[in-house]
Design an enzyme around this catalytic site. Structure first.
Site, PDB file in Angstrom:
ATOM      1  N   GLU A 129     -28.053 -29.142 -15.507  1.00  0.00           N
ATOM      2  CA  GLU A 129     -29.153 -28.219 -15.624  1.00  0.00           C
ATOM      3  C   GLU A 129     -29.688 -28.341 -17.056  1.00  0.00           C
ATOM      4  O   GLU A 129     -30.667 -27.731 -17.477  1.00  0.00           O
ATOM      5  CB  GLU A 129     -28.627 -26.704 -15.122  1.00  0.00           C
ATOM      6  CG  GLU A 129     -28.492 -26.524 -13.821  1.00  0.00           C
ATOM      7  CD  GLU A 129     -26.959 -27.066 -13.285  1.00  0.00           C
ATOM      8  OE1 GLU A 129     -26.305 -27.669 -14.156  1.00  0.00           O
ATOM      9  OE2 GLU A 129     -26.803 -26.752 -12.335  1.00  0.00           O
ATOM     10  N   PHE A 185     -18.227 -14.439  -6.975  1.00  0.00           N
ATOM     11  CA  PHE A 185     -18.139 -15.904  -7.221  1.00  0.00           C
ATOM     12  C   PHE A 185     -19.436 -16.291  -7.938  1.00  0.00           C
ATOM     13  O   PHE A 185     -20.363 -15.942  -7.577  1.00  0.00           O
ATOM     14  CB  PHE A 185     -18.017 -16.311  -6.047  1.00  0.00           C
ATOM     15  CG  PHE A 185     -18.006 -17.960  -6.100  1.00  0.00           C
ATOM     16  CD1 PHE A 185     -17.075 -18.808  -6.466  1.00  0.00           C
ATOM     17  CD2 PHE A 185     -19.083 -18.418  -5.303  1.00  0.00           C
ATOM     18  CE1 PHE A 185     -16.995 -19.978  -6.839  1.00  0.00           C
ATOM     19  CE2 PHE A 185     -19.073 -19.947  -5.236  1.00  0.00           C
ATOM     20  CZ  PHE A 185     -18.156 -20.739  -6.226  1.00  0.00           C
ATOM     21  N   GLN A 186     -19.218 -17.187  -8.790  1.00  0.00           N
ATOM     22  CA  GLN A 186     -20.347 -17.578  -9.688  1.00  0.00           C
ATOM     23  C   GLN A 186     -21.025 -16.486 -10.354  1.00  0.00           C
ATOM     24  O   GLN A 186     -22.485 -16.743 -10.466  1.00  0.00           O
ATOM     25  CB  GLN A 186     -21.195 -18.757  -9.088  1.00  0.00           C
ATOM     26  CG  GLN A 186     -20.306 -19.969  -8.808  1.00  0.00           C
ATOM     27  CD  GLN A 186     -21.039 -21.133  -8.101  1.00  0.00           C
ATOM     28  OE1 GLN A 186     -21.928 -21.058  -7.478  1.00  0.00           O
ATOM     29  NE2 GLN A 186     -20.444 -22.188  -8.304  1.00  0.00           N
ATOM     30  N   LYS A 209     -29.703 -12.693  -4.867  1.00  0.00           N
ATOM     31  CA  LYS A 209     -29.788 -13.513  -3.640  1.00  0.00           C
ATOM     32  C   LYS A 209     -30.501 -12.630  -2.770  1.00  0.00           C
ATOM     33  O   LYS A 209     -31.557 -13.025  -1.681  1.00  0.00           O
ATOM     34  CB  LYS A 209     -28.518 -13.954  -3.296  1.00  0.00           C
ATOM     35  CG  LYS A 209     -28.812 -15.244  -1.982  1.00  0.00           C
ATOM     36  CD  LYS A 209     -27.371 -15.955  -1.699  1.00  0.00           C
ATOM     37  CE  LYS A 209     -27.581 -16.687  -0.706  1.00  0.00           C
ATOM     38  NZ  LYS A 209     -26.349 -17.720  -0.581  1.00  0.00           N
ATOM     39  N   MET A 245     -25.764 -39.457 -38.548  1.00  0.00           N
ATOM     40  CA  MET A 245     -26.202 -38.323 -39.554  1.00  0.00           C
ATOM     41  C   MET A 245     -24.956 -37.572 -40.193  1.00  0.00           C
ATOM     42  O   MET A 245     -24.879 -37.430 -41.237  1.00  0.00           O
ATOM     43  CB  MET A 245     -27.114 -37.424 -38.993  1.00  0.00           C
ATOM     44  CG  MET A 245     -27.547 -36.519 -39.883  1.00  0.00           C
ATOM     45  SD  MET A 245     -28.514 -37.301 -41.267  1.00  0.00           S
ATOM     46  CE  MET A 245     -30.465 -37.274 -40.774  1.00  0.00           C
TER      47      MET A 245
HETATM   48  C1  LIG Z   1     -31.291 -33.625 -38.641  1.00  0.00           C
HETATM   49  C2  LIG Z   1     -32.594 -32.681 -38.881  1.00  0.00           C
HETATM   50  C3  LIG Z   1     -33.432 -32.975 -39.828  1.00  0.00           C
HETATM   51  C4  LIG Z   1     -34.494 -32.335 -40.357  1.00  0.00           C
HETATM   52  N1  LIG Z   1     -35.288 -32.644 -41.551  1.00  0.00           N
HETATM   53  C5  LIG Z   1     -36.585 -31.997 -41.794  1.00  0.00           C
HETATM   54  C6  LIG Z   1     -37.352 -32.694 -42.606  1.00  0.00           C
HETATM   55  O1  LIG Z   1     -36.970 -33.329 -43.600  1.00  0.00           O
HETATM   56  N2  LIG Z   1     -38.753 -32.055 -42.684  1.00  0.00           N
HETATM   57  C7  LIG Z   1     -39.016 -31.016 -41.963  1.00  0.00           C
HETATM   58  O2  LIG Z   1     -40.342 -30.736 -41.985  1.00  0.00           O
HETATM   59  N3  LIG Z   1     -38.314 -30.629 -41.055  1.00  0.00           N
HETATM   60  C8  LIG Z   1     -37.140 -31.073 -40.667  1.00  0.00           C
HETATM   61  N4  LIG Z   1     -36.321 -30.813 -39.632  1.00  0.00           N
HETATM   62  C9  LIG Z   1     -36.908 -29.833 -38.559  1.00  0.00           C
HETATM   63  C10 LIG Z   1     -36.807 -28.161 -39.397  1.00  0.00           C
HETATM   64  O3  LIG Z   1     -35.267 -27.997 -39.020  1.00  0.00           O
HETATM   65  C11 LIG Z   1     -37.712 -27.387 -38.571  1.00  0.00           C
HETATM   66  O4  LIG Z   1     -37.563 -27.502 -37.051  1.00  0.00           O
HETATM   67  C12 LIG Z   1     -39.198 -27.572 -38.849  1.00  0.00           C
HETATM   68  O5  LIG Z   1     -39.366 -27.871 -40.172  1.00  0.00           O
HETATM   69  C13 LIG Z   1     -40.202 -26.460 -38.389  1.00  0.00           C
HETATM   70  O6  LIG Z   1     -41.158 -27.054 -38.405  1.00  0.00           O
HETATM   71  P1  LIG Z   1     -42.595 -25.873 -38.354  1.00  0.00           P
HETATM   72  O7  LIG Z   1     -42.396 -24.765 -39.168  1.00  0.00           O
HETATM   73  O8  LIG Z   1     -43.877 -26.579 -38.302  1.00  0.00           O
HETATM   74  O9  LIG Z   1     -42.354 -25.622 -36.725  1.00  0.00           O
HETATM   75  P2  LIG Z   1     -41.930 -24.186 -35.824  1.00  0.00           P
HETATM   76  O10 LIG Z   1     -40.386 -23.971 -36.275  1.00  0.00           O
HETATM   77  O11 LIG Z   1     -42.162 -24.256 -34.612  1.00  0.00           O
HETATM   78  O12 LIG Z   1     -42.625 -22.920 -36.477  1.00  0.00           O
HETATM   79  C14 LIG Z   1     -43.953 -22.760 -36.027  1.00  0.00           C
HETATM   80  C15 LIG Z   1     -44.474 -21.805 -36.757  1.00  0.00           C
HETATM   81  O13 LIG Z   1     -45.880 -21.785 -36.266  1.00  0.00           O
HETATM   82  C16 LIG Z   1     -46.271 -20.216 -35.909  1.00  0.00           C
HETATM   83  N5  LIG Z   1     -47.454 -20.367 -34.849  1.00  0.00           N
HETATM   84  C17 LIG Z   1     -47.167 -20.759 -33.381  1.00  0.00           C
HETATM   85  N6  LIG Z   1     -48.164 -20.774 -32.822  1.00  0.00           N
HETATM   86  C18 LIG Z   1     -49.201 -20.191 -33.654  1.00  0.00           C
HETATM   87  C19 LIG Z   1     -50.726 -20.005 -33.914  1.00  0.00           C
HETATM   88  N7  LIG Z   1     -51.328 -19.995 -32.773  1.00  0.00           N
HETATM   89  N8  LIG Z   1     -51.431 -19.611 -34.915  1.00  0.00           N
HETATM   90  C20 LIG Z   1     -50.568 -19.515 -35.972  1.00  0.00           C
HETATM   91  N9  LIG Z   1     -49.259 -19.798 -36.234  1.00  0.00           N
HETATM   92  C21 LIG Z   1     -48.559 -20.212 -34.925  1.00  0.00           C
HETATM   93  C22 LIG Z   1     -44.906 -19.950 -35.115  1.00  0.00           C
HETATM   94  O14 LIG Z   1     -44.937 -18.411 -35.035  1.00  0.00           O
HETATM   95  C23 LIG Z   1     -44.039 -20.442 -36.102  1.00  0.00           C
HETATM   96  O15 LIG Z   1     -43.868 -19.484 -37.300  1.00  0.00           O
HETATM   97  C24 LIG Z   1     -35.072 -31.288 -39.431  1.00  0.00           C
HETATM   98  C25 LIG Z   1     -34.685 -31.240 -38.403  1.00  0.00           C
HETATM   99  C26 LIG Z   1     -33.231 -31.992 -37.778  1.00  0.00           C
HETATM  100  C27 LIG Z   1     -32.563 -31.771 -36.607  1.00  0.00           C
HETATM  101  C1  LIG Z   2     -25.231 -30.845 -29.432  1.00  0.00           C
HETATM  102  C2  LIG Z   2     -25.013 -31.478 -30.899  1.00  0.00           C
HETATM  103  N1  LIG Z   2     -23.768 -31.378 -31.320  1.00  0.00           N
HETATM  104  C3  LIG Z   2     -23.548 -31.935 -32.580  1.00  0.00           C
HETATM  105  C4  LIG Z   2     -24.741 -31.949 -33.362  1.00  0.00           C
HETATM  106  C5  LIG Z   2     -24.326 -32.291 -34.784  1.00  0.00           C
HETATM  107  N2  LIG Z   2     -24.858 -33.577 -35.218  1.00  0.00           N
HETATM  108  C6  LIG Z   2     -26.221 -33.839 -35.644  1.00  0.00           C
HETATM  109  S1  LIG Z   2     -26.704 -35.380 -35.982  1.00  0.00           S
HETATM  110  C7  LIG Z   2     -25.324 -35.949 -35.107  1.00  0.00           C
HETATM  111  C8  LIG Z   2     -25.202 -37.364 -34.913  1.00  0.00           C
HETATM  112  C9  LIG Z   2     -25.828 -37.938 -34.050  1.00  0.00           C
HETATM  113  O1  LIG Z   2     -25.492 -39.364 -33.591  1.00  0.00           O
HETATM  114  P1  LIG Z   2     -26.194 -40.361 -32.949  1.00  0.00           P
HETATM  115  O2  LIG Z   2     -26.793 -39.772 -31.660  1.00  0.00           O
HETATM  116  O3  LIG Z   2     -25.612 -41.591 -32.750  1.00  0.00           O
HETATM  117  O4  LIG Z   2     -27.553 -40.537 -33.686  1.00  0.00           O
HETATM  118  P2  LIG Z   2     -27.695 -41.104 -35.269  1.00  0.00           P
HETATM  119  O5  LIG Z   2     -27.423 -40.200 -36.446  1.00  0.00           O
HETATM  120  O6  LIG Z   2     -26.431 -42.289 -35.381  1.00  0.00           O
HETATM  121  O7  LIG Z   2     -28.843 -41.782 -35.332  1.00  0.00           O
HETATM  122  C10 LIG Z   2     -24.385 -34.926 -34.805  1.00  0.00           C
HETATM  123  C11 LIG Z   2     -22.945 -35.266 -34.124  1.00  0.00           C
HETATM  124  C12 LIG Z   2     -25.750 -31.787 -32.962  1.00  0.00           C
HETATM  125  N3  LIG Z   2     -27.017 -31.726 -33.656  1.00  0.00           N
HETATM  126  N4  LIG Z   2     -26.222 -31.296 -31.383  1.00  0.00           N
END
Ligand SMILES: Cc1cc2nc3c(=O)[nH]c(=O)nc-3n(C[C@H](O)[C@H](O)[C@H](O)COP(=O)(O)OP(=O)(O)OC[C@H]3O[C@@H](n4cnc5c(N)ncnc54)[C@H](O)[C@@H]3O)c2cc1C
Ligand SMILES: Cc1ncc(C[n+]2csc(CCOP(=O)(O)OP(=O)(O)O)c2C)c(N)n1
Ligand SMILES: [Mg+2]
Length: 586
Positions: free
Chosen positions: A66, A128-129, A178, A490
């Site tokens: 799911e 159940f469930q 249900k 990472m």
């Molecule tokens: C490993 C990892 C590393 C990351 N590194 C980076 C990085 O280096 N740089 C980076 O940028 N991000 C990075 N991120 C992502 C970061 O965590 C955020 O998810 C991202 O920056 C959010 O982008 P956002 O604010 O554009 O989008 P969202 O979080 O989706 O926010 C969008 C905003 O727009 C608003 N909005 C929606 N619709 C409308 C509309 N019609 N009009 C006006 N406003 C609206 C919403 O209310 C919200 O506040 C990383 C994520 C991971 C998992």
């Molecule tokens: C469900 C979940 N568990 C743990 C993490 C923490 N986490 C962030 S990046 C990462 C490693 C990802 O490894 P891989 O999929 O091999 O990608 P790589 O960074 O090697 O490109 C982990 C464990 C996460 N983001 N999501």
């Protein structure tokens, strides 16, 4: 496609009030809302709904877990802009949706999840469930409903759709007992229409604020537009481009904003933040005006707030009033839909000469570019950057790419240049490993004509790889690129920098992914040299079915630059020599 033996009569229900079972009402309402595809998994408490499926023109995609259904519905929504729908049974079926719902919530994705629950008479008896899924999902849904009588089903589902898409989008869950599914009621689609959406009272753009914003823009010497996911969600790509071009303002993008402004545009600077381009982060820190458009100043974007863009005035255009002054205090807030706000703002700004600021940014690139590895001569090492770069070149930046979470996600953001909105599907806010494969399935179902690539780590792939079977069962031509570095890369990178290279629980002993794919009937190839990348990618594109490529890349490569957690945005860890940094692009 699902069977649709009663298509005509079921559609007729939309115009003529008819007595139906609750289960039939579920489908009839979905048909009325324009749903054509749903992602789900059956079980006892949702069986009446499954039993009625054959009567309606809806294609049901049977998932293998799911969580996959929720990510598929999410990927479907991100790729199409429409509401994605996931269905599950009670108890473990419903709880398996939870990660997918939270993923959608953090990234504001419109999604409706429908779950069955035990009969209303035994609710609360630990039947159940039975789980209290509305309780469990309360903090991770925009809204949820527990429906325990047949008469209420249509209205609840219709409300769910309205809530999912209105204002700031988000996931909504409808839990239906249900007995409500088994009972009958008169189904009247029109009568079940929700009351008109009432925008938040703060959602209005005051004229003085508009004037103030226009004044700040006209007078700015070093302005930067921060374009986020909201640009795409609002469909504001054109007015954003007009603003940038007319006022000669460079654009920085968040991870979720990639594609909102063409990568090839001369005003596009690239991604900001923790793994953004160094020159982008420096420009933000030097800026005297930030115009934040549909982005929420996530901590991955700002670095430590105390030192964030201190010289800059800030304008925030945002649909959710709760985001204003939440992370970053701003000087002018324009609360409303971005397209509408820009429409009002544009007539107030005529033009300015931005050349000296643009030149200064250009000049800063030489000193801080990261575009290095892809231009190195083939040294026998295969870097993930090679794969991303070659993939980008071959697909012309036109594919839909679903990435997972980790190093490969950041390299994709750095080296695959997105020209179009909705072409990068990635979990930003929750950072959910296991997202990519199912999300790509959702995207392919939504956009069957598009080329869809999954870019996934060897760790994340193993979290939802059971959905390979869904790809085969649905006969979907999806290309899968595993970036196989033998590590939870990472996390290993954080251990390298901050835990004295103690690689605790990050090395992975992996199965042979190519043989695994073959067991599912999926063509596969393993690639470990750069010269093999292009032929393998071409082979995947030419093959009529899905294909998986196991890219065995450098095991201990690192994503640069990096703003350490809690550091200032300009304080980036840079790639050490001997790999020379250059701003050259091929
Ligand atoms: C490993 C990892 C590393 C990351 N590194 C980076 C990085 O280096 N740089 C980076 O940028 N991000 C990075 N991120 C992502 C970061 O965590 C955020 O998810 C991202 O920056 C959010 O982008 P956002 O604010 O554009 O989008 P969202 O979080 O989706 O926010 C969008 C905003 O727009 C608003 N909005 C929606 N619709 C409308 C509309 N019609 N009009 C006006 N406003 C609206 C919403 O209310 C919200 O506040 C990383 C994520 C991971 C998992
Ligand atoms: C469900 C979940 N568990 C743990 C993490 C923490 N986490 C962030 S990046 C990462 C490693 C990802 O490894 P891989 O999929 O091999 O990608 P790589 O960074 O090697 O490109 C982990 C464990 C996460 N983001 N999501
Ligand atoms: Mg890995």
């Amino acid at each position: 496609m699902g069977t649709n033996e009663h298509t005509q009569s079921s559609n007729a229900h939309l115009t003529t009030p008819t007595r139906l079972t609750g289960a039939e009402i579920v489908w009839a309402t979905l048909v009325g809302e324009g749903v054509t595809d749903v992602f789900g998994y059956p079980g006892g408490a949702i069986l009446p709904v499954y039993d009625a499926l054959r009567k309606f023109p809806i294609h049901h995609i049977l998932v293998r877990h799911e969580q996959g259904a929720a990510h598929m519905a999410d990927g479907y929504a991100r790729a199409s802009g429409k509401v994605g729908v996931a269905i599950a049974t009670s108890g473990p079926g419903a709880t398996n949706l939870v990660t997918g719902i939270a993923t959608a919530m953090l990234d504001s994705i419109p999604m409706v999840c429908i779950t069955g629950n035990v009969s209303s008479k035994i609710l609360g008896t630990d039947a159940f469930q039975e789980v209290d899924i509305t309780g469990i999902t309360l903090p991770i849904t925009k809204h949820n409903f527990l429906v325990n009588c047949t008469e209420d089903i249509a209205a609840a589902i219709r409300y769910a759709f309205q809530i999912a898409v209105s204002g700031r989008p988000g996931p909504v869950l409808v839990d239906i007992t249900k007995d409500a599914q088994q009972g009958t009621a008169v189904f009247d689609f029109a009568a079940a229409k929700p009351r008109a959406y009432r925008p938040h009272p703060m959602l209005r753009v005051e004229k003085p604020a508009l004037e103030q914003a226009a004044e700040l823009i006209k007078n700015a010497k070093r302005p930067v537009i921060l374009a986020g996911h909201g640009v795409i969600q609002s469909g504001a790509m054109e007015p954003l481009r007009t603003l940038a071009e007319r006022m000669q303002i460079p654009v920085a993008l968040t991870l979720l904003g990639l594609g909102a402004f063409p990568a090839s545009h001369e005003l596009n600077m690239g991604m900001m933040g923790m793994h953004g381009e160094a020159w982008v982060n420096h420009a933000i820190q030097e800026s005297d005006l930030l115009i934040a458009c549909g982005m929420r100043f996530d901590d991955r974007v700002t670095g430590t707030i105390a030192t964030y863009a201190q010289k800059a005035k800030k304008i925030h255009i945002e649909v959710d009033p709760a985001e204003i002054n939440k992370n970053v205090k701003v000087d002018v807030a324009l609360v409303g839909d971005l397209s509408e706000v820009l429409e009002q703002l544009l007539p107030r700004v005529a033009g300015r000469d931005g050349s000296s600021w643009l030149k200064a940014i250009e000049a800063s690139k030489g000193a801080c570019a990261v575009r290095d590895i892809k231009n190195l001569p083939d040294s026998g090492h295969l870097y993930a950057a090679h794969v991303m770069h070659d993939l980008w070149r071959i697909t012309g930046g036109n594919a839909i790419v679903a990435t997972d979470v980790g190093q490969h996600q950041m390299w994709e953001a750095q080296y695959y240049k997105h020209e179009h909105p909705r072409s990068l599907i990635t979990s930003g806010g929750l950072g959910t490993m296991g997202f990519a494969l199912p999300a790509a399935i959702g995207a392919k179902v939504a956009c069957p004509e598009s080329e869809v690539w999954v870019i996934v780590g060897d760790g994340g792939f193993q979290m939802t790889m059971c959905e390979l079977a869904t790809i085969v069962q649905e006969n979907l031509k999806i290309h899968i690129a595993i970036i196989n570095n033998g590590y939870l890369g990472m996390v290993r990178q954080w251990q390298e920098f901050f835990y004295d290279r103690n690689y605790a629980a990050t090395p992975l002993l992996n199965p042979d992914f190519a043989r695994l794919a073959e067991a599912y009937g999926i063509r596969s190839e393993t690639v470990s040299e750069r010269s093999q990348v292009v032929p393998a990618v071409q082979a995947a594109r030419q093959h009529e079915g899905p294909m998986l490529i196991n890219f065995k890349v450098e095991q201990e490569d690192t994503v640069y630059p990096m703003v350490a957690a809690g550091a200032a945005l300009h304080d980036m860890i840079r790639r050490p020599s001997p790999i020379v940094e250059t701003a050259e692009d091929e």
